[in-house]
Design a protein around this motif. Structure first.
Motif, PDB file in Angstrom:
ATOM      1  N   ARG A 128       0.828  -1.197   0.000  1.00 59.23           N
ATOM      2  CA  ARG A 128       0.000   0.000   0.000  1.00 59.23           C
ATOM      3  C   ARG A 128       0.864   1.249   0.000  1.00 59.23           C
ATOM      4  N   ASN A 129       0.329   2.290  -0.621  1.00 53.60           N
ATOM      5  CA  ASN A 129       0.964   3.616  -0.631  1.00 53.60           C
ATOM      6  C   ASN A 129       2.360   3.628  -1.261  1.00 53.60           C
ATOM      7  N   ALA A 130       2.679   2.640  -2.097  1.00 55.18           N
ATOM      8  CA  ALA A 130       3.981   2.629  -2.781  1.00 55.18           C
ATOM      9  C   ALA A 130       3.892   3.451  -4.056  1.00 55.18           C
ATOM     10  N   LYS A 131       4.834   4.363  -4.278  1.00 53.68           N
ATOM     11  CA  LYS A 131       4.816   5.198  -5.482  1.00 53.68           C
ATOM     12  C   LYS A 131       5.018   4.347  -6.728  1.00 53.68           C
ATOM     13  N   MET A 132       5.790   3.293  -6.580  1.00 47.84           N
ATOM     14  CA  MET A 132       6.006   2.342  -7.674  1.00 47.84           C
ATOM     15  C   MET A 132       6.336   0.983  -7.055  1.00 47.84           C
ATOM     16  N   PRO A 133       6.136  -0.100  -7.809  1.00 54.73           N
ATOM     17  CA  PRO A 133       6.360  -1.428  -7.232  1.00 54.73           C
ATOM     18  C   PRO A 133       7.829  -1.627  -6.828  1.00 54.73           C
ATOM     19  N   TYR A 134       8.033  -2.273  -5.687  1.00 59.51           N
ATOM     20  CA  TYR A 134       9.376  -2.639  -5.246  1.00 59.51           C
ATOM     21  C   TYR A 134       9.815  -3.913  -5.974  1.00 59.51           C
ATOM     22  N   THR A 135      11.133  -3.992  -6.200  1.00 54.48           N
ATOM     23  CA  THR A 135      11.697  -5.232  -6.731  1.00 54.48           C
ATOM     24  C   THR A 135      12.653  -5.795  -5.687  1.00 54.48           C
ATOM     25  N   PHE A 136      12.392  -7.041  -5.305  1.00 52.38           N
ATOM     26  CA  PHE A 136      13.254  -7.692  -4.317  1.00 52.38           C
ATOM     27  C   PHE A 136      14.270  -8.593  -5.017  1.00 52.38           C
ATOM     28  N   GLN A 137      15.565  -8.394  -4.680  1.00 51.41           N
ATOM     29  CA  GLN A 137      16.626  -9.294  -5.158  1.00 51.41           C
ATOM     30  C   GLN A 137      16.819 -10.359  -4.078  1.00 51.41           C
ATOM     31  N   VAL A 138      16.526 -11.606  -4.433  1.00 59.88           N
ATOM     32  CA  VAL A 138      16.446 -12.665  -3.423  1.00 59.88           C
ATOM     33  C   VAL A 138      17.207 -13.912  -3.858  1.00 59.88           C
ATOM     34  N   SER A 139      17.492 -14.784  -2.865  1.00 54.73           N
ATOM     35  CA  SER A 139      18.043 -16.099  -3.177  1.00 54.73           C
ATOM     36  C   SER A 139      16.888 -16.988  -3.644  1.00 54.73           C
TER      37      SER A 139
END
Length: 775
Positions: A599-610
């Motif tokens: 919610r309330n994110a200006k743009m989608p986050y991208t997670f760098q994950v294992s």
């Protein structure tokens, strides 16, 4: 006109008359040569000598018929033939000239007694110059005597006969020089002492005395040759004795009244003065012995106080004074040995102190801080060796010995003998990884060169290799290298230092990455030709024998999307390389997931994950809440792999844990945090845990020990195969010599390996503590 030489009974009168005429001309040349010799007189003397030497005294015996023949006698038919023998009168003339020169020189000797010191010196030089110039004229005027009578006498081996010019020198030496040489030399030494005390002197006088002494060096066995014997005995010997006495007295007094540093400046100036003195007015032959006596009096006599001062200069970084001390002590035999020992001890102490300063906690020690501490000491004292010690090989060896000691045996290394190579490898990894702080290519190359400086001193080079290869593998797999050029440059440096075998596997790793790029391109083209749209993925095929990687320590059930893409690639690979087996290294896999739930994110986050974190997060697409047990069951991960992956997600507040505040583990449940916030829109969650890093270090060290045992065994077998039989102690020594470029083996470890090989029947025991090779 010159009188003609007459024959017959008037021969005796003739020599007196002829000599009377010649003596007048010779005296004129001797005393008044500055007025010149007129041609009439010159030709008169020359002709008189010629005529006199060729005059004949008739003697003979008469035969019937009074026949006369030329030289020689013969007996014929019972009668006699008279003999006419030319009587060469050169001997008389030679003796007259000798007596004349003797009288002339005795007169000069009497005159000389009226002079002392510089006046005597001026008198000697003036008369020598006049005498030798006259000798050249007289030598020419008596040329006929030289060519005939003198030559014949010399050819017959008579030692006391010389050409006319040499005769002049011999008479000077025997009549005048023997009597006045010591007084002349005293005058010379007084002049030199005046100059040494700062007075200005007429040094040309000394130069001419030297030339005179050298000219008198006649070889009695061969008058045509000259020697330096007269010069060495009458000039060089007293000069060197006086020099020794002067500098012994002066240096003793100066040292008592001044500091060591001031004395070194004084000694340096004095040595320069003596070298200049040789150039200006002494004979070059004296250079070496003069340098030797000066070095003895000025340096060797005071070498102990100079060496005692060296530590003070080191402690206070007195570089200029150290250079001066090096220059002085290098002039005497073994003068620098104590300095080298003190220098080595000082550098070792400085290195240990520098490490102790940064090594408060060895486990938390930053690799860069540690390596910089080592480099700082090396750079400082390498510069000192270059500037103060003329980059001398022996001082460089002392520096190397000291550096080897404090690099391998210091405060940090107490926690583990492998610490130095491990920290150096980690620092290299930091430099070669991509980082936000960009490093200039030139600066990076210089830093890598400095790393190789430390690497040179590391004894356990196999430890560095193990850690470096593991870290290189991670950089390559995760595409995390700063540049291929930097990686290649580093491997080239290691290859140059340790050989092809040391870097062979490292180079093969690069080849695998290139092959993998080509495979990925082929796979994408294959998928495109089939019309299948798969994931945006890439795969690396890593040769088991070259990469320092191990299979995952857990089972794993990848997400369906991942599993399908992996299966497609596996089929593609098997079609290309039939019979090869692929083992998936899930612990090294990583990826990105895009969020659309926050919610309330200006743009989608991208997670760098294992890949493990990705499997956990994708479970929340189907359920809002997942328990620990459900996650473990679906992913098939064991707790050692699952807990760290979940722990990072909780710590980063990507997921919430309930009950709140509980640690990750059984009995807990997880939900997505819809209010997640971060300054960056690309968030890296694939962060290695310290426990993982520690475990990896333990595994690496364990691998090192195992590899060392195999390396020792192969070295022993290789040696024994070549030698067939060998004493036990010799085998141990040879093994150490072969292995020490990789690490310094312990004798106990070598003995254990020999026992293993005996048990395996590679070796057998023979008599007299000898081992034999079994093919």
């Amino acid at each position: 006109m010159a009188p003609s030489a007459m024959s017959g009974s008037s021969a005796h009168d003739d020599i007196d008359g002829t000599w009377s005429y010649l003596q007048d001309g010779i005296t004129k040349i001797m005393l008044n040569l500055q007025d010149g010799v007129d041609l009439r007189t010159y030709m008169g003397i020359y002709t008189a000598v010629h005529n006199f030497c060729t005059s004949q005294k008739a003697t003979g015996f008469t035969t019937p018929g009074n026949n006369t023949l030329g030289p020689g006698a013969a007996h014929r038919g019972g009668g006699y033939i008279s003999v006419n023998t030319p009587h060469l009168l050169g001997e008389d003339l030679y003796k007259k000239l000798t007596d004349y020169l003797t009288d002339h020189l005795r007169g000069l000797l009497t005159e000389s007694k009226a002079h002392t010191d510089e006046a005597l010196l001026a008198f000697y030089i003036r008369e020598w110059r006049r005498y030798t110039v006259a000798a050249k004229y007289i030598h020419h005027l008596f040329r006929y005597l030289n060519r005939h009578w003198v030559k014949r006498e010399m050819d017959e081996g008579k030692k006391s006969i010389y050409d006319v010019y040499t005769l002049h020198l011999v008479r000077w030496r025997d009549v005048l020089f023997q009597e006045v040489s010591s007084k002349v030399m005293d005058a010379v030494l007084k002049l030199v002492e005046k100059q040494r005390n700062g007075e200005t002197i007429e040094y040309n006088q000394i130069k001419q005395v030297v030339e005179s002494f050298v000219s008198l060096g006649l070889d009695e066995s061969d008058p045509t040759k000259t020697t330096l014997d007269v010069y060495r005995y009458h000039f060089e010997r007293p000069f060197l004795e006086a020099t020794t006495a002067f500098y012994k007295a002066e240096s003793k007094q100066f040292v008592a009244e001044n500091s060591v540093v001031e004395y070194m400046k004084k000694a340096e100036a004095r040595l320069d003065e003596e070298e200049e003195r040789v150039k200006i007015y002494l004979h070059p032959d004296i250079a070496v012995p003069l340098k030797k006596v000066c070095n003895q009096a000025l340096i060797a006599e005071h070498s102990n106080i100079l060496r005692d001062e060296f530590q003070v200069l080191l402690d206070n970084d007195r570089e200029e004074d150290m250079a001066r001390m090096y220059s002085l002590l290098s002039r005497i035999p073994d003068g620098l040995d104590p300095l080298r020992s003190k220098f080595e001890a000082h550098v070792r102490k400085a290195g240990l102190a520098a490490v102790a300063k940064v090594a408060a906690d060895a486990d938390k020690l930053e690799p860069k801080v540690y390596v910089d501490a080592l480099l700082e000491i090396h750079t400082q004292y390498q510069g000192l060796v270059k500037r103060a010690f003329n980059d001398e090989a022996e001082f460089t060896r002392s520096l190397d010995n000291a550096c080897r000691e404090f690099v391998n045996r210091n405060e940090v290394c107490k926690s583990g003998s492998n610490k130095s190579p491990e920290l150096l490898a980690k620092y290299t990894d930091i430099l070669l990884r991509k980082s936000s702080t960009g490093v200039e290519e030139t600066e990076l190359e210089n830093t890598l060169a400095q790393i190789m400086t430390v690497f040179k001193y590391i004894e356990d080079k196999d430890v560095f290799q193990k850690f470096y290869s593991r870290m290189l593998a991670r950089r390559l797999v995760h595409s995390n290298s700063s540049s291929d050029d930097a990686e290649t440059s580093m491997i080239s440096k290691l290859k140059e230092a340790c050989g092809f075998e040391y870097t062979n596997k490292l180079q093969r790793m690069f080849q695998d990455m290139q092959i993998s790029k080509d495979l990925n391109t082929g796979f994408k083209e294959h998928m495109s030709s089939l019309g299948v749209k798969g994931l945006d993925s890439s795969y690396s095929i890593l040769g088991t024998g070259f990469w320092p990687l191990t299979p995952p320590g857990t089972t794993f059930n990848p997400p369906q999307e991942i599993a399908a893409d992996c299966e497609r690639f596996s089929r593609f690979y098997r079609n290309k390389h039939e019979g090869r087996k692929l083992t998936w290294l899930w612990q090294l896999c990583k990826g990105e997931v895009k969020t659309n739930y926050i919610r309330n994110a200006k743009m989608p986050y991208t997670f760098q994950v294992s890949i493990y974190q990705m499997a956990v997060l994708l479970l929340f697409n189907d359920k809002e809440k997942n328990t620990y047990e459900e996650i473990a069951s679906t992913t098939q991960l064991n707790s050692e792999s699952l807990d760290p992956s979940l722990g990072i997600l909780v710590k980063a507040k990507v997921v919430n844990v309930s009950p709140e505040g509980e640690k990750v583990g059984p009995g807990t449940a997880y939900t997505l945090n819809h209010d997640f916030k971060n300054k960056k829109f690309r968030v890296n969650l694939n962060v290695g845990m310290k426990s993982e890093t520690k475990q990896e270090e333990v595994e690496t060290n364990k691998t090192i020990e195992e590899d060392r045992k195999l390396l020792l065994q192969s070295a022993i077998v290789r040696i024994m195969k070549a030698r067939k039989k060998m004493k036990h102690q010799q085998l141990v020594s040879e093994c150490i010599n072969q292995i020490r470029t990789r690490f310094v083996p312990k004798v106990a470890d070598i003995k254990k390996c020999i026992e293993i090989l005996l048990d395996k029947e590679y070796l057998e025991r023979l008599d007299d503590d000898e081992l034999g090779y079994l093919a």
